[in-house]
Design a protein around this motif. Structure first.
Motif, mmCIF file in Angstrom:
data_model
loop_
_atom_site.group_PDB
_atom_site.id
_atom_site.type_symbol
_atom_site.label_atom_id
_atom_site.label_comp_id
_atom_site.label_asym_id
_atom_site.label_seq_id
_atom_site.Cartn_x
_atom_site.Cartn_y
_atom_site.Cartn_z
ATOM 1 N N PRO A 27 92.088 139.961 48.475
ATOM 2 C CA PRO A 27 93.073 140.201 47.420
ATOM 3 C C PRO A 27 92.651 139.591 46.094
ATOM 4 O O PRO A 27 91.705 138.805 46.019
ATOM 5 N N ARG A 28 93.362 139.960 45.063
ATOM 6 C CA ARG A 28 93.106 139.377 43.744
ATOM 7 C C ARG A 28 93.282 137.862 43.762
ATOM 8 O O ARG A 28 94.135 137.343 44.456
ATOM 9 N N SER A 112 88.767 143.929 45.080
ATOM 10 C CA SER A 112 90.099 143.431 45.397
ATOM 11 C C SER A 112 90.859 144.361 46.335
ATOM 12 O O SER A 112 91.693 143.918 47.104
ATOM 13 N N SER A 113 90.597 145.641 46.236
ATOM 14 C CA SER A 113 91.391 146.583 47.011
ATOM 15 C C SER A 113 90.565 147.232 48.102
ATOM 16 O O SER A 113 89.653 147.994 47.828
ATOM 17 N N TYR A 185 99.605 142.629 42.036
ATOM 18 C CA TYR A 185 99.465 143.362 43.293
ATOM 19 C C TYR A 185 100.214 144.683 43.257
ATOM 20 O O TYR A 185 99.670 145.747 43.471
ATOM 21 N N ASP A 189 97.284 147.166 40.441
ATOM 22 C CA ASP A 189 96.337 147.768 41.376
ATOM 23 C C ASP A 189 96.824 149.128 41.852
ATOM 24 O O ASP A 189 96.066 150.098 41.890
ATOM 25 N N ILE A 245 98.324 142.615 51.152
ATOM 26 C CA ILE A 245 99.604 141.959 50.927
ATOM 27 C C ILE A 245 100.293 141.669 52.249
ATOM 28 O O ILE A 245 100.849 140.596 52.452
#
Length: 376
Positions: A27-28, A112-113, A185, A189, A245
């Motif tokens: 994740p970020r 990140s994704s 999030y 994104d 998440i």
């Protein structure tokens, strides 16, 4: 309050393999760029290329999908590192071309994704890449004594363990950082990926899951609460998982009729993010969701440990149609451990149906006095 000290147990050196691209997911703001930058400072003897996914010239090279152009770019370098690689069109195909032509080179991509990056690299790089997934820091990565960790458990349950959050002693600032993380999030994104038509609905779905941590989730119920249809709710739940998440946990079953295996529970990869989604940062003494926070914390910490130690453990919950249940089932090479999460108290025994069906399994209660025994 002292600042938390922490250090990654995962590292790029041990993750790199010949003839393989290394893809670092996460994740970020979890520390991917920091990990990559620290590694690059140790590689001064190599000719290195480092850039990010918003480099227009780099994007044009890969977007062309021209082998000669991509190989001409890569040829001078021993090490090629691209941060936020999900923003580069055809990055998977380009990485395949480079590693096939130059198997001696080290190629590192971060993103990140997992939704976008995995879609772009999955098929082109089949058999040609390894992954390293970074999560918020685990208890085992904290450089503190057991006493200090136990003393700070409330902050982990309420504020989680993102690097920025751990580094911030002020509680108001912690809340602000987490709020920005959630905003990033759930909106930036998702909108960048053009996967979400309604950010408000995405947030409503996330809130529904936040309130149902530790409980079996009905997609239809989530859809009703979020005022959308079941198909959209399911799509957004899948999106939230691919964006690091939430984590879906399925019911455990060895095909016994009385066991429920089709439903799922959803946990948040970080307690602080879960609490930010519902804007709830009250201290534990003023909360009615301690059980959910504790269960979320324990299962995610167990998953972090398994990932760091590369043990390929699988996690489930267990429940029968008659209502007997166990919070966490850990399966390791066929061996089963049943875990009951109890914030306070330690008197418990496994349900009779579990003991009868899985007599060789072990059972333990994890409470605030003994939790570090399984997490460290």
């Amino acid at each position: 309050m002292y600042l938390m000290k922490f250090k990654r147990k995962q590292d790029i050196v041990t993750a790199l393999e010949p003839k393989r691209v290394l893809v670092i997911y996460g994740p970020r703001r979890v520390g991917k760029t920091t990990l990559l930058s620290e590694y690059l400072t140790t590689q001064s003897d190599k000719k290195t290329f480092f850039s990010t996914g918003d480099d227009v010239q780099l994007r044009n090279i890969f977007q062309s999908e021209e082998r000669s152009k991509i190989l001409d770019f890569a040829r001078p370098y021993d090490l090629i590192a691209i941060d936020e690689a999900q923003f580069i069109p055809s990055i998977g195909l380009g990485a395949k071309m480079m590693i096939d032509a130059f198997p001696e080179k080290n190629i590192i991509l971060t993103g990140s994704s997992s939704l976008d990056l995995s879609n772009k690299i999955g098929e082109p790089l089949t058999g040609r890449h390894f992954t390293l997934t970074l999560m918020p820091f685990s208890q085992g990565e904290m450089k503190h004594s057991r006493f200090e960790l136990e003393s700070d458990i409330e902050r982990f349950l309420v504020y989680g363990s993102y690097p920025e959050v751990l580094n911030e002693p002020d509680l108001d600032r912690k809340r602000k950082i987490l709020g920005e993380l959630v905003s990033s999030y759930l909106f930036k994104d998702a909108l960048a990926l053009e996967a979400v038509r309604s950010p408000d609905t995405l947030l409503d779905v996330a809130k529904c899951l936040a309130f149902q941590v530790g409980s079996e989730v009905s997609i239809n119920e989530v859809a009703r609460t979020a005022r959308t249809d079941a198909k959209t709710a399911a799509k957004y739940m899948d999106l939230l998982e691919k964006m690091f998440i939430i984590k879906r946990v399925r019911g455990f079953s060895r095909n016994l009729r009385n066991e429920i295996s089709k439903k799922a529970k959803y946990y948040f990869l970080d307690n602080g993010v879960r609490n930010a989604v519902i804007s709830q940062f009250n201290p534990l003494a003023l909360r009615n969701d301690i059980g959910a926070l504790w269960e979320n914390f324990i299962i995610i910490e167990l998953m972090k440990k398994s990932g760091i130690e590369d043990t390929f453990d699988t996690y489930y919950f267990w429940r029968t149609h008659a209502g007997q249940e166990i919070d966490i089932i850990k399966e390791s090479n066929g061996a089963l451990v049943a875990i009951e999460c109890k914030w306070s108290g330690n008197q418990s025994s496994p349900p009779s149906a579990w003991s009868e069906s899985y007599p060789s399994s072990s059972f333990r209660v994890v409470n605030r006095k003994n939790y570090l025994d399984i997490l460290l």
